[in-house]
Write an enzyme that holds these catalytic residues in place. Structure first.
Site, PDB file in Angstrom:
ATOM      1  N   SER A 314       0.812  -1.209   0.000  1.00  0.00           N
ATOM      2  CA  SER A 314       0.000   0.000   0.000  1.00  0.00           C
ATOM      3  C   SER A 314       0.853   1.270   0.000  1.00  0.00           C
ATOM      4  O   SER A 314       1.589   1.519  -0.951  1.00  0.00           O
ATOM      5  CB  SER A 314      -0.953  -0.058   1.199  1.00  0.00           C
ATOM      6  OG  SER A 314      -1.951   0.919   1.110  1.00  0.00           O
ATOM      7  N   ASP A 325      11.203   5.071  -9.370  1.00  0.00           N
ATOM      8  CA  ASP A 325      10.928   5.656 -10.678  1.00  0.00           C
ATOM      9  C   ASP A 325      11.619   6.996 -10.883  1.00  0.00           C
ATOM     10  O   ASP A 325      11.928   7.378 -12.016  1.00  0.00           O
ATOM     11  CB  ASP A 325       9.419   5.826 -10.878  1.00  0.00           C
ATOM     12  CG  ASP A 325       8.730   4.535 -11.298  1.00  0.00           C
ATOM     13  OD1 ASP A 325       9.400   3.480 -11.277  1.00  0.00           O
ATOM     14  OD2 ASP A 325       7.533   4.581 -11.630  1.00  0.00           O
ATOM     15  N   LYS A 339      -0.789  -3.931  -3.500  1.00  0.00           N
ATOM     16  CA  LYS A 339      -2.088  -3.301  -3.218  1.00  0.00           C
ATOM     17  C   LYS A 339      -2.058  -1.891  -3.801  1.00  0.00           C
ATOM     18  O   LYS A 339      -1.449  -0.992  -3.246  1.00  0.00           O
ATOM     19  CB  LYS A 339      -2.399  -3.244  -1.726  1.00  0.00           C
ATOM     20  CG  LYS A 339      -3.760  -2.617  -1.435  1.00  0.00           C
ATOM     21  CD  LYS A 339      -4.056  -2.549   0.052  1.00  0.00           C
ATOM     22  CE  LYS A 339      -5.444  -1.935   0.301  1.00  0.00           C
ATOM     23  NZ  LYS A 339      -5.515  -0.500  -0.006  1.00  0.00           N
TER      24      LYS A 339
END
Length: 411
Positions: A314, A325, A339
């Protein structure tokens, strides 16, 4: 050459943006036409109708569901609660759920920093439908009893969990300090076994931080973040500031077995490390993308390695994905939980609550990680270790992170 050679300057960016709302649902009209119990049912229906991610409502006529539900008579609140649960179950989404007033208060306590029980973070596996352990809370009775991430809870006090909602299962594991609860646990390769756990007060201390030495005697800040609770961002900011003052030249951020929590906390913590860039995209049922950005400068310029595993879920995955990223950190460990859905929490008119899946999130490179997880840059499998062995020579993932950070063998 290690990552210590590549430094940039960062300082704190802080956000007041909220991603976890608390608010009243819309009231029905005309008021005189409905009983108090029917008003509550209609209130829930309208919130879902307005905000739920899946505009097909699991390929059913949502207006017809309302009409059918309200056609029944409700003698009391409990009857209304049962009708609401049945209505929500038709969505086939374990994360969209009703919370009676006691469960709603317990959830608020959980995210604020303390609770009583066995200390398990749990979820319903959307593929198998089984009640699954995300992670035991560090030092909790469940942790000491040897319960591990990905264990399945088959029964609680002899009651099959397949017949329970997520919140009903959590409620059955809570109880007075010193009382016992018996869990039937299923584990891959080991079958089923019964575990008797003593309930206790669970302190949710979200941050563990200390200065370590690398193999080449470089000062390394080790930070373990256990949960994204309401105080996590403030505690982590203090930890980074203190380690900077002590001369940390690089960091290992340990997100292993961190089940997530408040999205807002995850966004704020990402800003501590990022000078600029997108942290996360959110996509609702209209396909509209919102985004949270880093506006820097960050708290530290020092190189960073992040530890992740199957219990990283999560909000932890949002943070890990943002750092990966944006090229701010390398990830070490195992593929994360997966999730990628965001729930909004609504307070209802009678003090009960409603959690609704209102959006999904994507990483800055538009990766949808729901059910897939995030793959680390360096995959390191690890045998089970004790709590005391975390971040020691017995911890292979930690040793790999240290080696990656410094460019030297930790052997």
């Amino acid at each position: 050459m290690g990552l210590f050679m590549h430094k940039q300057f960062w300082r704190l960016g802080f956000s007041l943006l909220m991603a976890f709302w608390l608010g009243l649902g819309a009231l029905v009209s005309p008021a005189a036409a409905l009983t108090t119990e029917q008003k509550l049912v209609s209130e829930v229906w309208r919130i879902v109708n307005r905000t739920y991610l899946d505009e097909t409502f699991n390929h059913q006529n949502w207006a017809a569901v309302r009409q059918k539900t309200l056609s029944a008579s409700f003698d009391n609140n409990q009857a209304a609660y049962q009708a609401i649960q049945k209505m929500l179950k038709s969505l086939d989404d374990p994360f969209t759920r009703f919370l009676d007033p006691e469960q709603y208060r317990s959830l608020q306590v959980n995210t604020s920093g303390e609770l009583t029980g066995v200390g398990l973070q749990i979820a319903l596996n959307s593929q198998t439908g089984k009640l699954e352990v995300i992670t035991p809370i560090a030092g909790s009775p469940a942790d000491k009893a040897g319960i591990r991430p990905r264990d399945r809870i088959v029964k609680i006090e002899g009651i099959a969990t397949q017949n329970l909602t997520l919140d009903e299962a959590a409620a059955r594991m809570r109880g007075p300090i010193g009382s016992f609860v018996t869990l039937l646990i299923e584990r891959d390769g080991e079958g089923e076994r019964e575990v008797r756990v003593t309930r206790d007060r669970i302190a949710l201390n979200p941050v563990v931080a200390e200065l370590r030495s690398s193999p080449d005697n470089q000062p390394v800040g080790y930070i373990r973040l256990n949960q994204f609770s309401a105080n996590a961002a403030m505690e982590l900011a203090h930890a980074i500031t203190n380690l900077e003052k002590k001369g940390a030249a690089g960091y290992i951020l340990d997100l292993r077995n961190n089940p997530g929590g408040l999205l807002q906390a995850g966004v704020e913590i990402a800003r501590f490390w990022l000078d600029s860039g997108t942290i996360v995209y959110t996509v609702n049922r209209q396909g509209i993308e919102g985004s949270f950005e880093a506006f820097g400068p960050a708290l530290t310029q020092d190189p960073l390695v992040v530890l992740v595993n199957q219990g990283t879920a999560s909000a932890s995955e949002i943070l890990a994905g943002a750092l990966q990223d944006n090229g701010r950190a390398q990830l070490v460990g195992e593929t994360t939980f997966g999730k990628g859905l965001i729930q909004s929490l609504f307070e209802l008119s009678d003090g009960s609550g409603l959690a609704v899946t209102i959006a999904k999130y994507e990483t800055p490179k538009h990766r949808d990680i729901n059910k897939l997880g995030i793959k680390p840059d360096k995959v390191i499998a690890q045998e089970a270790i004790t709590r005391e062995q975390i971040a020691t020579n017995a911890d292979q993932q930690y040793q790999a992170a240290m080696e990656l950070l410094t460019g030297k063998s930790a052997g």
